[in-house]
Design an enzyme around this catalytic site. Structure first.
Site, PDB file in Angstrom:
ATOM      1  N   LYS A  13     -23.962  95.548 -16.010  1.00  0.00           N
ATOM      2  CA  LYS A  13     -24.117  96.475 -14.894  1.00  0.00           C
ATOM      3  C   LYS A  13     -24.202  97.925 -15.366  1.00  0.00           C
ATOM      4  CE  LYS A  13     -24.295  93.554 -11.489  1.00  0.00           C
ATOM      5  NZ  LYS A  13     -25.523  93.418 -10.685  1.00  0.00           N
ATOM      6  N   THR A  40     -18.347  88.595  -0.783  1.00  0.00           N
ATOM      7  CA  THR A  40     -19.549  87.775  -0.902  1.00  0.00           C
ATOM      8  C   THR A  40     -19.201  86.421  -1.513  1.00  0.00           C
ATOM      9  OG1 THR A  40     -20.128  88.421  -3.158  1.00  0.00           O
ATOM     10  CG2 THR A  40     -20.840  89.901  -1.366  1.00  0.00           C
ATOM     11  N   ASP A  43     -36.560  82.613  -9.952  1.00  0.00           N
ATOM     12  CA  ASP A  43     -35.626  82.781 -11.065  1.00  0.00           C
ATOM     13  C   ASP A  43     -35.966  84.134 -11.674  1.00  0.00           C
ATOM     14  OD1 ASP A  43     -34.290  82.872 -13.482  1.00  0.00           O
ATOM     15  OD2 ASP A  43     -34.859  80.851 -14.101  1.00  0.00           O
ATOM     16  N   VAL A  44     -35.085  85.117 -11.514  1.00  0.00           N
ATOM     17  CA  VAL A  44     -35.414  86.485 -11.924  1.00  0.00           C
ATOM     18  C   VAL A  44     -35.550  86.640 -13.434  1.00  0.00           C
ATOM     19  CG1 VAL A  44     -34.405  87.553  -9.870  1.00  0.00           C
ATOM     20  CG2 VAL A  44     -32.969  87.196 -11.917  1.00  0.00           C
ATOM     21  N   ASN A  84     -31.378  92.697  -6.458  1.00  0.00           N
ATOM     22  CA  ASN A  84     -29.992  92.403  -6.108  1.00  0.00           C
ATOM     23  C   ASN A  84     -29.435  91.171  -6.818  1.00  0.00           C
ATOM     24  OD1 ASN A  84     -27.544  92.089  -4.167  1.00  0.00           O
ATOM     25  ND2 ASN A  84     -28.729  90.220  -3.851  1.00  0.00           N
ATOM     26  N   TYR A 142     -20.035  91.122 -17.664  1.00  0.00           N
ATOM     27  CA  TYR A 142     -20.489  91.625 -16.364  1.00  0.00           C
ATOM     28  C   TYR A 142     -20.564  93.151 -16.376  1.00  0.00           C
ATOM     29  CZ  TYR A 142     -20.726  92.331 -11.314  1.00  0.00           C
ATOM     30  OH  TYR A 142     -21.105  92.715 -10.045  1.00  0.00           O
ATOM     31  N   ASP A 187     -34.770  83.918  -3.807  1.00  0.00           N
ATOM     32  CA  ASP A 187     -33.467  83.532  -4.341  1.00  0.00           C
ATOM     33  C   ASP A 187     -33.713  82.368  -5.295  1.00  0.00           C
ATOM     34  OD1 ASP A 187     -30.320  83.989  -3.138  1.00  0.00           O
ATOM     35  OD2 ASP A 187     -30.644  82.230  -4.386  1.00  0.00           O
TER      36      ASP A 187
END
Length: 263
Positions: free
Chosen positions: A161, A194, A65-66, A92, A157, A39
Site C-alpha cells: 500500500k 468490509t 483478475d487484476v 480498488n 500489506y 471482480d
C-alpha cells in the site's frame, strides 16, 4: 434533487463485488455514471451490476483478475466497445495478509504484491491508455492508512500500500504532461467494515474471544480516535469527489479517511 455529480461519465471499478468497491460502484451509478463492475468473483460483480440496473443505471460486469494483463486489455476493449470512452477508473481490488515476516513464505509475499501493487500498475496503465482516447479522466487508486503507519504482522500489506502511494504520485506527474489531462489520486482508508476482515486467518477465533462480531469491531477500533471503523459508503463518497469534476485541480494527492488513526 437529481443526483448527477458524474452524469455522462463512464466508470470502471475493480473489486466491485463487495466492500468499498461495491459501495463505490453503487454511488457512481446513482450519481449518473455508466459503470463497469469487475471482480475476480464474477458472480459478485454481476450481482452489484444487477442491483444498479434495478435502480435504472447503465452497467456491465465481467470477471477480472487484476494481475493478468491480457484480462485488462480485453476489459478495456469491452468498455470502449460498449460506451466509446473511459472517464473514471477506481483501482480498488486488493487482498490482505496478517503474517509475521519469519512465518511468511515468499509465495505469500509475492501474492500480496501482485494483487495490491501489480494490479494497480496495470489498472493505471490501461486506464491512461483508455482515457487518452477520450477527453481525459480521473484514476483513483485505493491505498491504505497502513501505507502510512507500520504495524507488526502487516509487512507485506503495508509495503504494497505504501508502494501504491508513491506509484500514484509518479503516475499523476506523467499523466499531467500530455493532453488530454488525466488526474491520478489515492484514497487511504483506515479500518473499514468490509468482508476482507472476515476472510483473514484467525477472524473466527478473534470473534469468539471478543464475544460477538459487534464487540470485535469495537475492539479493532480501539486505537482509532473516533472509536469506530468506517462504513464502505464513507470511503466511496471520497472516491466520488475525486471522480467528479469538483476535483478538477486535484492530482497526485492523498485523501486519508481513517478516523484520525494516522494523525
Amino acid at each position: 434533487m437529481t443526483k448527477s455529480r458524474v452524469a455522462g461519465k463512464v466508470a470502471w471499478v475493480t473489486g466491485g463485488g463487495s466492500g468499498i468497491g461495491r459501495a463505490t460502484a453503487m454511488i457512481l451509478g446513482q450519481e449518473g455514471a455508466k459503470v463497469a463492475v469487475t471482480d475476480i468473483d464474477g458472480e459478485k460483480a454481476a450481482q452489484t451490476a444487477s442491483e444498479l440496473r434495478e435502480q435504472g443505471c447503465q452497467t456491465l460486469s465481467f470477471q477480472l483478475d487484476v494481475t493478468d494483463e491480457n484480462q485488462w486489455q480485453q476489459g478495456l476493449s469491452l468498455v470502449l466497445a460498449e460506451w466509446g470512452k473511459l472517464d473514471i477508473l477506481v483501482n480498488n481490488a486488493g487482498i490482505s495478509l496478517a503474517q509475521s515476516i519469519t512465518d511468511m513464505n515468499l509465495a505469500q509475499w509475492r501474492q500480496v504484491m501482485s494483487v495490491n501493487l501489480d494490479g494497480v500498475f496495470l489498472g493505471t496503465k490501461y486506464g491512461i491508455i483508455g482515457m487518452k482516447q477520450g477527453k481525459g479522466g480521473s484514476i483513483i487508486n485505493v491505498s491504505s492508512a497502513s501505507g502510512l503507519k507500520a504495524a507488526p504482522g502487516a509487512s507485506a500489506y503495508s509495503t504494497s500500500k505504501a508502494g501504491v502511494r508513491l506509484f500514484s504520485k509518479c503516475a499523476a506527474l506523467e499523466a499531467a504532461q500530455t493532453e488530454p489531462r488525466i488526474r491520478v489520486n489515492t484514497v487511504l482508508p483506515g479500518g473499514v467494515m468490509t468482508p476482507m476482515w472476515s476472510r483473514m486467518e484467525g477472524w473466527e477465533n478473534w470473534k469468539e474471544q471478543a464475544g460477538t462480531e459487534a464487540e470485535l469491531w469495537n475492539k479493532l477500533a480501539e486505537n482509532t480516535p473516533l472509536k469506530r471503523f468506517a462504513k464502505p459508503e464513507e470511503v466511496a463518497l471520497a472516491i466520488l469527489y475525486l471522480a467528479s469534476d469538483e476535483s478538477q485541480f486535484v492530482t497526485g494527492a492523498e485523501l486519508v479517511i481513517d478516523g484520525g488513526f494516522t494523525a
